[in-house]
Design an enzyme around this catalytic site. Structure first.
Site, mmCIF file in Angstrom:
data_model
loop_
_atom_site.group_PDB
_atom_site.id
_atom_site.type_symbol
_atom_site.label_atom_id
_atom_site.label_comp_id
_atom_site.label_asym_id
_atom_site.label_seq_id
_atom_site.Cartn_x
_atom_site.Cartn_y
_atom_site.Cartn_z
ATOM 1 N N THR A 1 -77.389 31.930 -43.163
ATOM 2 C CA THR A 1 -78.210 30.829 -43.696
ATOM 3 C C THR A 1 -79.644 31.350 -43.839
ATOM 4 O O THR A 1 -79.943 32.486 -43.458
ATOM 5 C CB THR A 1 -78.221 29.615 -42.741
ATOM 6 O OG1 THR A 1 -78.981 29.954 -41.586
ATOM 7 C CG2 THR A 1 -76.818 29.191 -42.331
ATOM 8 N N ASN B 1 -70.598 37.280 -34.199
ATOM 9 C CA ASN B 1 -71.573 36.186 -34.303
ATOM 10 C C ASN B 1 -72.177 35.889 -32.922
ATOM 11 O O ASN B 1 -71.501 36.020 -31.899
ATOM 12 C CB ASN B 1 -70.834 34.971 -34.875
ATOM 13 C CG ASN B 1 -71.594 33.688 -34.701
ATOM 14 O OD1 ASN B 1 -71.420 32.984 -33.705
ATOM 15 N ND2 ASN B 1 -72.472 33.386 -35.644
ATOM 16 N N ASP B 2 -73.436 35.455 -32.891
ATOM 17 C CA ASP B 2 -74.137 35.258 -31.605
ATOM 18 C C ASP B 2 -73.517 34.161 -30.721
ATOM 19 O O ASP B 2 -73.431 34.316 -29.497
ATOM 20 C CB ASP B 2 -75.640 35.025 -31.811
ATOM 21 C CG ASP B 2 -75.960 33.936 -32.818
ATOM 22 O OD1 ASP B 2 -75.040 33.234 -33.274
ATOM 23 O OD2 ASP B 2 -77.154 33.797 -33.164
ATOM 24 N N GLY C 1 -75.026 34.339 -38.286
ATOM 25 C CA GLY C 1 -74.295 34.560 -39.531
ATOM 26 C C GLY C 1 -72.800 34.708 -39.302
ATOM 27 O O GLY C 1 -72.349 34.856 -38.171
ATOM 28 N N ARG C 2 -72.053 34.636 -40.404
ATOM 29 C CA ARG C 2 -70.609 34.817 -40.343
ATOM 30 C C ARG C 2 -70.318 36.312 -40.314
ATOM 31 O O ARG C 2 -70.768 37.048 -41.207
ATOM 32 C CB ARG C 2 -69.904 34.162 -41.555
ATOM 33 C CG ARG C 2 -69.507 32.700 -41.380
ATOM 34 C CD ARG C 2 -70.612 31.792 -40.985
ATOM 35 N NE ARG C 2 -71.684 31.755 -41.977
ATOM 36 C CZ ARG C 2 -72.943 31.465 -41.706
ATOM 37 N NH1 ARG C 2 -73.312 31.184 -40.463
ATOM 38 N NH2 ARG C 2 -73.859 31.461 -42.647
ATOM 39 N N ASN D 1 -86.061 35.917 -32.821
ATOM 40 C CA ASN D 1 -86.230 37.131 -32.023
ATOM 41 C C ASN D 1 -85.177 38.204 -32.275
ATOM 42 O O ASN D 1 -84.041 37.898 -32.632
ATOM 43 C CB ASN D 1 -86.206 36.762 -30.534
ATOM 44 C CG ASN D 1 -87.373 35.866 -30.169
ATOM 45 O OD1 ASN D 1 -88.525 36.211 -30.428
ATOM 46 N ND2 ASN D 1 -87.082 34.693 -29.620
HETATM 47 P P1 ADP Z 1 -83.342 33.097 -31.545
HETATM 48 O O1 ADP Z 1 -82.106 33.641 -30.938
HETATM 49 O O2 ADP Z 1 -83.045 31.975 -32.447
HETATM 50 O O3 ADP Z 1 -84.199 34.133 -32.176
HETATM 51 P P2 ADP Z 1 -84.314 32.258 -28.901
HETATM 52 O O4 ADP Z 1 -83.014 32.002 -28.293
HETATM 53 O O5 ADP Z 1 -85.141 33.347 -28.389
HETATM 54 O O6 ADP Z 1 -84.265 32.471 -30.447
HETATM 55 O O7 ADP Z 1 -85.124 30.876 -28.885
HETATM 56 C C1 ADP Z 1 -86.257 30.672 -29.678
HETATM 57 C C2 ADP Z 1 -86.426 29.211 -29.914
HETATM 58 O O8 ADP Z 1 -86.582 28.515 -28.692
HETATM 59 C C3 ADP Z 1 -87.662 28.878 -30.726
HETATM 60 O O9 ADP Z 1 -87.321 27.854 -31.640
HETATM 61 C C4 ADP Z 1 -88.687 28.344 -29.720
HETATM 62 O O10 ADP Z 1 -89.474 27.331 -30.290
HETATM 63 C C5 ADP Z 1 -87.824 27.801 -28.637
HETATM 64 N N1 ADP Z 1 -88.393 27.999 -27.300
HETATM 65 C C6 ADP Z 1 -88.846 29.142 -26.779
HETATM 66 N N2 ADP Z 1 -89.266 28.974 -25.502
HETATM 67 C C7 ADP Z 1 -89.032 27.688 -25.207
HETATM 68 C C8 ADP Z 1 -89.213 26.893 -24.030
HETATM 69 N N3 ADP Z 1 -89.743 27.384 -22.903
HETATM 70 N N4 ADP Z 1 -88.815 25.606 -24.064
HETATM 71 C C9 ADP Z 1 -88.298 25.090 -25.181
HETATM 72 N N5 ADP Z 1 -88.109 25.794 -26.325
HETATM 73 C C10 ADP Z 1 -88.480 27.067 -26.345
HETATM 74 C C1 BMX Z 2 -77.369 29.329 -37.491
HETATM 75 C C2 BMX Z 2 -76.429 30.406 -38.031
HETATM 76 C C3 BMX Z 2 -75.367 30.704 -36.965
HETATM 77 C C4 BMX Z 2 -75.987 31.031 -35.606
HETATM 78 C C5 BMX Z 2 -76.964 29.927 -35.180
HETATM 79 C C6 BMX Z 2 -77.705 30.222 -33.892
HETATM 80 C C7 BMX Z 2 -77.117 32.181 -39.560
HETATM 81 C C8 BMX Z 2 -78.069 33.304 -39.782
HETATM 82 N N1 BMX Z 2 -77.207 31.573 -38.372
HETATM 83 O O1 BMX Z 2 -76.681 28.134 -37.397
HETATM 84 O O2 BMX Z 2 -74.515 31.737 -37.384
HETATM 85 O O3 BMX Z 2 -74.971 31.162 -34.656
HETATM 86 O O4 BMX Z 2 -77.914 29.726 -36.232
HETATM 87 O O5 BMX Z 2 -78.638 31.238 -34.064
HETATM 88 O O6 BMX Z 2 -76.337 31.860 -40.433
HETATM 89 P P1 BMX Z 2 -80.036 31.389 -33.303
HETATM 90 O O7 BMX Z 2 -80.980 31.945 -34.283
HETATM 91 O O8 BMX Z 2 -80.455 30.058 -32.794
HETATM 92 O O9 BMX Z 2 -79.780 32.338 -32.181
HETATM 93 CA CA CA Z 3 -69.981 30.952 -33.782
HETATM 94 MG MG MG Z 4 -80.117 33.411 -30.554
#
Ligand code: ADP
Ligand code: BMX
Ligand code: CA
Ligand code: MG
Ligand code: ZN
Length: 344
Positions: A112, A139-140, A99-100, A41
């Site tokens: 990654t 980083n997040d 990411g870093r 997202n």
């Molecule tokens: P990102 O920051 O990685 O883009 P989010 O923090 O928004 O994503 O989480 C998305 C991930 O969480 C997806 O892998 C999805 O399958 C999972 N997800 C979304 N809603 C739910 C839920 N209600 N319960 C469990 N997993 C979920």
């Molecule tokens: C990956 C890596 C981390 C990040 C983590 C959670 C990348 C692009 N991402 O391990 O830096 O903190 O995912 O990220 O290298 P999310 O997508 O679950 O929010």
């Molecule tokens: Ca970190």
């Molecule tokens: Mg995230």
């Protein structure tokens, strides 16, 4: 002025300032734009100085650099427009991204495969050029830790660690009240703590990482595998053939309804995450671990159990909490803006 003079010149009576009301007003009418870029997202939000998400915008994170930057700028322009109408003055932009990240330069050094075309990217310049606002980036997982420190369970805690589960697994470490970035901005990549010598392949190119066992994506992969083998569905579940895509949530539901295969996958995931966290305890010895993201609540009990079984006695007195923040990464992105722009 004395009273007769005040009357002569029709001065308004001198009002006593209610400072608390003024601060309240500032806290409500000033804020930050926050951006969070994850494996799935792309979110943008207007966040008030109090840490309230005033308005939020969500889209899928595009797969190419060009489309991603274009969408970020479009969503930000919409948010800035709305902020004017909401009477909220935007002080700056905070960016949380996988990411870093080199926060001093505003550059994403490396990502990654979870986020494609996202290495050696200056994210600060295009945003500040378009919006004429200062931009902070981190980083997040690090942002999630900043959010816990300012608004969440980490308030006033000197040493704590946070783990945020989304598509991947992010981490943030607060040591002596400050984030740890490391020598090349790769500290606190806690998703890539390895808990087995082989184990499932990870998006980082290695294997056996806790992200490859316990992330949303890892659970989705297992759910899909069980579904393909017609082993996921149990009585009482919604008809999965109609479901657009099988995900982590279906695995959790199946396990709850007694599917032992789904239960086993979740137990392994919880165990892997727990062992990873024990490793963290033995490196930085925090007083608190905060779990956040969609799966946090499911992992709290297994993590606590593994700590009880596997951590050294001195690391046992650790608190494991589930975050009570709505969007830690977004709030942390906002906190960078709010902290720097109000620093005296
Ligand atoms: P990102 O920051 O990685 O883009 P989010 O923090 O928004 O994503 O989480 C998305 C991930 O969480 C997806 O892998 C999805 O399958 C999972 N997800 C979304 N809603 C739910 C839920 N209600 N319960 C469990 N997993 C979920
Ligand atoms: C990956 C890596 C981390 C990040 C983590 C959670 C990348 C692009 N991402 O391990 O830096 O903190 O995912 O990220 O290298 P999310 O997508 O679950 O929010
Ligand atoms: Ca970190
Ligand atoms: Mg995230
Ligand atoms: Zn990995």
């Amino acid at each position: 002025l004395d009273e007769p003079l005040q009357k002569t010149f029709c001065f308004p009576p001198i009002r006593e300032w209610d400072i608390s009301q003024d601060i309240d007003h500032i806290l409500e009418t000033q804020g930050a734009l926050a951006i969070d870029l994850g494996g799935t997202n792309l979110r943008v939000a207007i966040v008030s100085m109090r840490g309230k998400i005033v308005k939020k915008y969500s889209q899928g994170n595009p797969k190419t650099y060009e489309a991603r930057i274009e969408l970020i700028l479009k969503m930000c322009a919409e948010a800035v427009f709305d902020a004017v109408h909401l009477n909220c003055r935007i002080l700056g932009v905070g960016v949380s991204t996988g990411g870093r990240v080199n926060p001093q330069e505003g550059v994403i050094l490396h990502s990654t495969k979870l986020i494609q075309e996202w290495s050696s990217i200056d994210i600060r310049t295009p945003i500040s050029d378009a919006l004429h606002l200062p931009v902070w980036v981190d980083n997040d997982g690090n942002c999630a830790a900043l959010a816990e420190k300012k608004f969440g369970h980490g308030k006033g805690v000197e040493n704590f660690v946070t783990i945020i589960t989304g598509t991947g697994i992010g981490g943030g470490i607060i040591q002596h009240n400050e984030l740890i970035h490391g020598s090349t901005f790769c500290a606190a990549e806690l998703g890539h703590i390895m808990v087995s010598l082989d184990g499932p392949e990870c998006m980082c190119g290695s294997r056996g990482c806790i992200e490859a066992y316990a992330s949303g994506m890892a659970l989705q992969k297992e759910a899909k595998r069980l579904h393909d083998e017609e082993l996921l569905e149990v009585e009482g579940m919604v008809d999965l053939k109609k479901a657009e895509s099988v995900g982590a949530i279906h695995l959790i539901n199946a396990a709850r309804l007694g599917n032992s295969k789904a239960g086993a996958v979740l137990r392994t995931a919880g165990m892997a995450l727990g062992v990873g966290i024990v490793n963290i305890l033995h490196v930085v010895n925090p007083s608190l671990v905060i779990l956040s993201g969609v799966l946090a609540a499911h992992y709290q009990a297994p993590v606590q159990q593994v700590i009880g079984q596997r951590a050294l006695t001195s690391a046992q007195r650790i608190q494991v909490l589930t975050s009570d923040l709505e969007e830690p990464a977004l709030l942390g992105a906002a906190s960078m803006v709010l902290d720097y722009t109000t620093r005296r």
